[in-house]
Design a protein around this motif. Structure first.
Motif, mmCIF file in Angstrom:
data_model
loop_
_atom_site.group_PDB
_atom_site.id
_atom_site.type_symbol
_atom_site.label_atom_id
_atom_site.label_comp_id
_atom_site.label_asym_id
_atom_site.label_seq_id
_atom_site.Cartn_x
_atom_site.Cartn_y
_atom_site.Cartn_z
ATOM 1 N N GLU A 178 0.682 -1.075 -0.033
ATOM 2 C CA GLU A 178 0.128 -0.095 0.015
ATOM 3 C C GLU A 178 1.030 1.485 -0.155
ATOM 4 O OE1 GLU A 178 -2.610 -0.234 3.298
ATOM 5 O OE2 GLU A 178 -3.670 -1.898 2.620
ATOM 6 N N LEU A 179 0.697 1.957 -0.981
ATOM 7 C CA LEU A 179 1.491 3.309 -1.319
ATOM 8 C C LEU A 179 0.573 4.503 -1.533
ATOM 9 C CD1 LEU A 179 4.506 2.243 -3.724
ATOM 10 C CD2 LEU A 179 4.571 2.553 -1.109
ATOM 11 N N THR A 180 0.793 5.291 -0.876
ATOM 12 C CA THR A 180 0.141 6.754 -1.230
ATOM 13 C C THR A 180 0.369 7.155 -2.549
ATOM 14 O OG1 THR A 180 1.467 8.329 -0.547
ATOM 15 C CG2 THR A 180 0.025 7.221 1.287
ATOM 16 N N LEU A 181 -0.271 8.343 -3.131
ATOM 17 C CA LEU A 181 -0.243 8.611 -4.505
ATOM 18 C C LEU A 181 0.964 9.345 -4.331
ATOM 19 C CD1 LEU A 181 -1.117 9.331 -7.270
ATOM 20 C CD2 LEU A 181 -2.239 11.163 -6.368
ATOM 21 N N ARG A 182 1.464 10.313 -3.288
ATOM 22 C CA ARG A 182 2.492 10.860 -3.307
ATOM 23 C C ARG A 182 3.806 9.878 -3.428
ATOM 24 N NH1 ARG A 182 6.475 12.094 0.022
ATOM 25 N NH2 ARG A 182 5.407 11.163 1.578
ATOM 26 N N GLN A 183 3.492 8.895 -2.570
ATOM 27 C CA GLN A 183 4.690 8.037 -2.333
ATOM 28 C C GLN A 183 5.214 7.471 -3.841
ATOM 29 O OE1 GLN A 183 3.505 5.559 0.632
ATOM 30 N NE2 GLN A 183 4.510 6.331 2.183
ATOM 31 N N ALA A 184 3.944 6.935 -4.462
ATOM 32 C CA ALA A 184 3.975 6.200 -5.851
ATOM 33 C C ALA A 184 4.738 7.131 -6.831
ATOM 34 C CB ALA A 184 2.606 5.758 -6.315
ATOM 35 N N LEU A 185 4.334 8.426 -6.847
ATOM 36 C CA LEU A 185 4.899 9.272 -7.929
ATOM 37 C C LEU A 185 6.169 9.475 -7.467
ATOM 38 C CD1 LEU A 185 1.919 12.058 -7.945
ATOM 39 C CD2 LEU A 185 2.574 10.206 -9.878
ATOM 40 N N GLU A 186 6.577 9.841 -6.195
ATOM 41 C CA GLU A 186 7.984 9.833 -5.821
ATOM 42 C C GLU A 186 8.844 8.878 -6.439
ATOM 43 O OE1 GLU A 186 10.724 12.657 -4.024
ATOM 44 O OE2 GLU A 186 9.069 12.730 -4.777
ATOM 45 N N LEU A 187 8.617 7.659 -6.118
ATOM 46 C CA LEU A 187 9.228 6.258 -6.462
ATOM 47 C C LEU A 187 9.494 6.431 -8.124
ATOM 48 C CD1 LEU A 187 7.950 3.470 -4.390
ATOM 49 C CD2 LEU A 187 10.133 4.586 -4.064
ATOM 50 N N GLY B 227 12.164 8.258 4.207
ATOM 51 C CA GLY B 227 11.250 7.261 4.691
ATOM 52 C C GLY B 227 11.571 5.819 3.753
ATOM 53 N N LYS B 228 11.418 4.813 4.415
ATOM 54 C CA LYS B 228 11.750 3.420 3.867
ATOM 55 C C LYS B 228 10.415 2.583 3.677
ATOM 56 C CE LYS B 228 16.122 4.490 3.453
ATOM 57 N NZ LYS B 228 15.607 6.037 3.671
ATOM 58 N N TRP B 229 9.788 2.465 2.476
ATOM 59 C CA TRP B 229 8.427 2.061 2.288
ATOM 60 C C TRP B 229 8.569 0.595 1.645
ATOM 61 C CZ3 TRP B 229 8.374 6.739 -1.115
ATOM 62 C CH2 TRP B 229 8.150 7.927 -0.324
ATOM 63 N N LEU B 230 9.688 -0.080 1.365
ATOM 64 C CA LEU B 230 9.737 -1.215 0.542
ATOM 65 C C LEU B 230 10.544 -2.083 1.315
ATOM 66 C CD1 LEU B 230 9.688 -0.100 -3.037
ATOM 67 C CD2 LEU B 230 7.882 -0.631 -1.661
ATOM 68 N N ILE B 231 10.471 -3.425 1.024
ATOM 69 C CA ILE B 231 11.386 -4.353 1.163
ATOM 70 C C ILE B 231 11.990 -5.183 -0.074
ATOM 71 C CG2 ILE B 231 10.933 -4.725 3.740
ATOM 72 C CD1 ILE B 231 9.498 -7.108 3.059
ATOM 73 N N GLN B 232 13.055 -5.857 0.089
ATOM 74 C CA GLN B 232 13.675 -6.451 -1.326
ATOM 75 C C GLN B 232 12.489 -7.408 -1.930
ATOM 76 O OE1 GLN B 232 17.464 -8.170 -1.170
ATOM 77 N NE2 GLN B 232 18.436 -6.228 -0.643
ATOM 78 N N ASP B 233 11.902 -8.271 -0.583
ATOM 79 C CA ASP B 233 10.795 -9.251 -1.308
ATOM 80 C C ASP B 233 9.643 -8.664 -1.914
ATOM 81 O OD1 ASP B 233 12.384 -11.384 -0.129
ATOM 82 O OD2 ASP B 233 11.383 -11.568 1.638
ATOM 83 N N GLU B 234 9.205 -7.432 -1.478
ATOM 84 C CA GLU B 234 8.053 -6.853 -2.250
ATOM 85 C C GLU B 234 8.522 -6.574 -3.722
ATOM 86 O OE1 GLU B 234 6.074 -5.129 1.757
ATOM 87 O OE2 GLU B 234 7.449 -3.827 0.625
ATOM 88 N N VAL B 235 9.876 -5.999 -3.643
ATOM 89 C CA VAL B 235 10.143 -5.558 -5.003
ATOM 90 C C VAL B 235 9.990 -6.604 -6.036
ATOM 91 C CG1 VAL B 235 11.818 -4.358 -6.329
ATOM 92 C CG2 VAL B 235 11.409 -3.449 -4.408
ATOM 93 N N VAL B 236 10.681 -7.827 -5.556
ATOM 94 C CA VAL B 236 10.926 -8.919 -6.154
ATOM 95 C C VAL B 236 9.629 -9.352 -6.865
ATOM 96 C CG1 VAL B 236 11.881 -11.349 -6.516
ATOM 97 C CG2 VAL B 236 13.338 -9.540 -5.201
#
Length: 306
Positions: A210-219, A258-267
């Motif tokens: 779950e990411l906010t719109l701001r977080q998704a756009l920033e990534l 802020g750290k929103w992700l872990i490696q397993d989620e990105v994989v």
């Protein structure tokens, strides 16, 4: 070649491209100063190592159409074998010729015209000259990657999955081969997946992150910049662009507040599209972070850059 651009809504033909790609007589003129001598009007075949300009042996009959005797047929067969060994004495040329054969089969299965296959042959020859085949980068993968790049340059668009269906390897290796040819063979070619970062972020939502719109756009903003750097340097040239995009997203998460992700989620997000691994994501993410920190001393400056 005749290509038409048609409006999808009304059917109006908005552009027609009609180009004769056949070789002209001038291209096969004698190379002497006065152009005196025998003209070679045999068409060039880019899907052969020697471009098709070789001696042709007809073992069934002679030049007048008379049947060959068993002795003559045996003699001509030996000459043909020797001629083949002479024209492709190098094993690398033999493997390149097999790669051209794979391209020809892919073209037949995908319904591609000759000029697209000619471009694919040019890409595969460049890959051979750059010594790209070897290790995990097989000739079969490079043939599929060459066809994929050739399709991306034309209006005959084919997806990586469609190309991989008729290639002697899987989709992930075809995409990796296309990126390796583009990165290391010194050729200008479009990327295979233009929206790779967007696909990774969309995959995060599909795996339950779950990411906010701001977080998704920033990534997306930071990862797009990192992926452009990875394409130019290049980072992980023998890996699919989706894997490098996943590494860019993970690196962007390290470089932003802020750290929103872990490696397993990105994989898991990357594997919605293509298989990958934690090792690749971690390795290329470290390389991208190092590049970003070298070019911009602090993460804050990286985030503030447009």
């Amino acid at each position: 070649m005749a290509v038409e651009w048609v409006c999808e809504r009304c059917g109006l033909v908005v552009r027609v491209e009609d180009v004769d790609l056949k070789p002209t007589l001038q291209a096969h003129a004698p190379t002497t100063s006065g152009r005196i001598g025998e003209w070679a009007v045999e068409p060039v075949d880019h899907l052969r190592v020697d471009k098709g300009l070789v001696t042709t042996f007809f073992l069934g009959s002679d030049g007048k159409g008379n049947s060959l005797s068993p002795t003559q047929r045996s003699r001509m067969g030996r000459l043909k074998a020797r001629h083949k060994r002479f024209t492709m004495a190098d094993k690398r040329d033999q493997r390149l010729n097999e790669g051209f054969h794979d391209i020809r089969l892919l073209g037949a299965n995908l319904g591609l015209p000759d000029h697209v296959l000619g471009d694919a042959a040019r890409y595969l020859k460049a890959a051979s000259d750059a010594w790209l085949p070897g290790g995990r980068m097989a000739w079969e993968s490079l043939a599929g990657g060459a066809v994929l790049l050739a399709c991306r340059e034309t209006s005959f668009e084919r997806t990586p999955a469609e190309v991989a269906e008729y290639t002697k390897t899987d989709e992930e290796r075809v995409c990796a081969a296309a990126r390796k040819i583009r990165s290391e063979a010194g050729l200008e070619a479009p990327v295979v997946r233009e929206r790779a970062v967007d696909l990774v972020v969309e995959g995060l939502e599909q795996v339950g992150v779950e990411l906010t719109l701001r977080q998704a756009l920033e990534l997306v903003r930071v990862a797009d910049g990192l992926l452009d750097v990875a394409d130019a340097v290049p980072v992980g040239p023998g890996t699919s662009r989706m894997t490098v995009a996943g590494a860019a997203v993970y690196a962007a998460d390290r470089l932003t507040e802020g750290k929103w992700l872990i490696q397993d989620e990105v994989v898991a997000a990357v594997e919605v599209t293509l298989p990958t691994s934690k090792g690749r994501i971690a390795t290329y993410a470290r390389e991208l972070v190092a590049i970003a920190e070298r070019e911009r001393p602090t993460a804050a400056q990286m985030v503030q850059a447009d």
